[in-house]
Design an enzyme around this catalytic site. Structure first.
Site, PDB file in Angstrom:
ATOM      1  N   ASP A   1      16.800  29.599  41.411  1.00  0.00           N
ATOM      2  CA  ASP A   1      17.410  28.560  40.434  1.00  0.00           C
ATOM      3  C   ASP A   1      17.219  27.243  40.847  1.00  0.00           C
ATOM      4  O   ASP A   1      15.965  26.988  41.234  1.00  0.00           O
ATOM      5  CB  ASP A   1      19.051  28.961  40.491  1.00  0.00           C
ATOM      6  CG  ASP A   1      19.445  30.273  39.767  1.00  0.00           C
ATOM      7  OD1 ASP A   1      18.626  30.702  39.279  1.00  0.00           O
ATOM      8  OD2 ASP A   1      20.362  30.500  40.069  1.00  0.00           O
TER       9      ASP A   1
ATOM     10  N   LYS B   1       8.858  29.442  64.826  1.00  0.00           N
ATOM     11  CA  LYS B   1       8.421  28.348  65.190  1.00  0.00           C
ATOM     12  C   LYS B   1       9.306  27.230  64.822  1.00  0.00           C
ATOM     13  O   LYS B   1       9.521  26.727  64.046  1.00  0.00           O
ATOM     14  CB  LYS B   1       7.330  28.018  64.128  1.00  0.00           C
ATOM     15  CG  LYS B   1       6.034  29.264  64.157  1.00  0.00           C
ATOM     16  CD  LYS B   1       6.260  30.520  63.367  1.00  0.00           C
ATOM     17  CE  LYS B   1       5.066  31.437  63.464  1.00  0.00           C
ATOM     18  NZ  LYS B   1       5.375  32.718  62.804  1.00  0.00           N
TER      19      LYS B   1
END
Length: 419
Positions: A320, A136
């Site tokens: 993280d 997409k």
């Protein structure tokens, strides 16, 4: 009225010196905005298309003839009529129900419509299930790009009802748009001209940027040539680097053993690993397959949430404080071994925090936590079955001639439309 809808083949390189086998490196200095669901995505992408002056490139798996599809059709027609070059690439399975009249209106206005692997029904059943164009991507004027998991259909809007999908895309501006533009041009079969801001990479770049600066973006994709595992490898590498947290929200979760092992290993070394899975799936088999893996992950401390408000369609993750990915690729055999997919990797703390806050709100307010059993039952059996199913799915299409392991070629596809 006859219209020609081109049959495109993004499984094989174009004529220009087999140069379709390209690697896109990290680009710095980009601005990336998270777009959650159709309410944020459609106004942004439609405004960009309305403002287009030179070119609109669009790839989508699904385009429906609903209020979203008709608005998109009108915008593309108006753009083509004012002289904008418009190229629309659709998947033959996901867009197989589009009427000839809908496509004819686009073609008559000058929109270049292309269909990937179209096939008529056999005994009322669609046969082109595998190797789908699942990307997409929208690129406007080579200046702004959109990439993610949101199709052009009304079921990405909340007013669709209980079956409305929860999903994500991003808007990208900056140097990385040149890579997205080059990729979209190349995959559409159009002539690619090397332009300032894009360069060919001779060595495959690491999935982890050497710098931790802000606004770093890298395009990665999966094809059935020499980029079969790039997206999967990016997940594995990022998880191997994880030190603090990792959150994966994925609609269809049934990855191979290497990725499962890296998820488990991250949790074992103290990383807070959280998975957000479907609780109310649009495909029941997806939920059943994912649950086969729960015991294996839960016993090592992975926290699993099931999103229960509506179907989850997202394909996003973060590791993280600054690594994220958004794109079209699920973590299942279809996306990891068969479909044509595209994601962006992002190294940006502000974006990472924005995505984390969104997923944290989702998990706290709309999910149920899967409890870890004291003595997981049959986890080894489930893992063994899962391993076998994954690899059967991965290799079976290439071993059987009657499944679509073919390489479609460019050829005209004729369809009748009536006034």
């Amino acid at each position: 009225m006859n219209i020609a809808v081109e049959h495109i083949a993004t499984d094989q390189p174009p004529d220009e010196a087999k140069a379709r086998d390209l690697d896109y490196g990290w680009q710095s200095g980009n601005q990336v905005q998270l777009l959650e669901n159709g309410e944020a995505y459609f106004p942004r992408v439609f405004d960009a298309m309305r403002a287009a002056q030179r070119e609109i490139l669009l790839e989508t798996f699904i385009l429906f003839e609903d209020k979203v599809g008709h608005e998109l059709q009108g915008i593309l027609i108006e753009a083509a009529q004012r002289g904008v070059k418009v190229v629309v690439s659709l998947d033959g399975f996901g867009c197989g129900e589009l009427s000839a009249a809908f496509l004819a209106a686009l073609a008559d206005a000058g929109v270049m419509v292309q269909m990937f692997d179209p096939a008529s029904k056999t005994l009322g059943i669609r046969t082109n299930w595998f190797r789908r164009l699942h990307r997409k991507i929208v690129v406007v004027d080579a200046e702004v790009a959109f990439i993610g998991g949101i199709n052009f259909s009304a079921d990405h809007l909340g007013d669709f009802g209980p079956e409305a999908k929860q999903d994500y895309s991003v808007q990208v501006t900056g140097p990385a748009v040149a890579d997205l533009h080059h990729f979209a041009l190349a995959q559409s079969g159009r002539q690619v001209r090397t332009r300032r801001g894009w360069r060919r990479r001779q060595q495959r770049p690491s999935p982890w940027a050497t710098d931790s600066g802000e606004g770093l973006v890298r395009l990665i994709y999966r094809d059935n040539l020499q980029h079969r595992d790039d997206i999967e490898e990016a997940y594995i590498y990022a998880l191997s680097k994880a030190k603090k947290r990792a959150v994966i929200a994925n609609a269809y979760f049934f990855p191979g053993y290497r990725l499962l092992r890296e998820i488990r290993n991250a949790a074992r070394r103290g990383v807070q690993v959280q998975l957000i899975m479907q609780g109310q799936p649009d495909v029941l088999l997806a939920k059943l397959a994912a649950r086969m893996l729960y015991d294996y992950l839960l016993k090592d401390g992975v926290v699993i949430h099931e999103y229960c408000q509506r179907p989850l369609h997202g394909k996003v993750a973060l590791v993280d404080d600054d690594w994220s990915t958004v794109g079209s690729s699920n973590l299942d055999p279809l996306s990891l071994a068969l479909n044509l997919e595209a994601n962006v990797l992002i190294r940006d703390r502000a974006f990472n925090q924005q995505l984390y806050d969104s997923l944290e709100t989702l998990s706290k307010n709309h999910c149920q936590v899967i409890p870890a059993k004291q003595k997981p039952r049959l986890w080894l059996w489930r893992l063994t079955v899962g391993f076998l199913v994954f690899h059967v799915m991965r290799h079976f299409p290439a071993l059987t001639g009657w499944l679509p392991a073919h390489k479609p070629r460019l050829k005209p596809f004729e369809s009748q439309a009536h006034d």
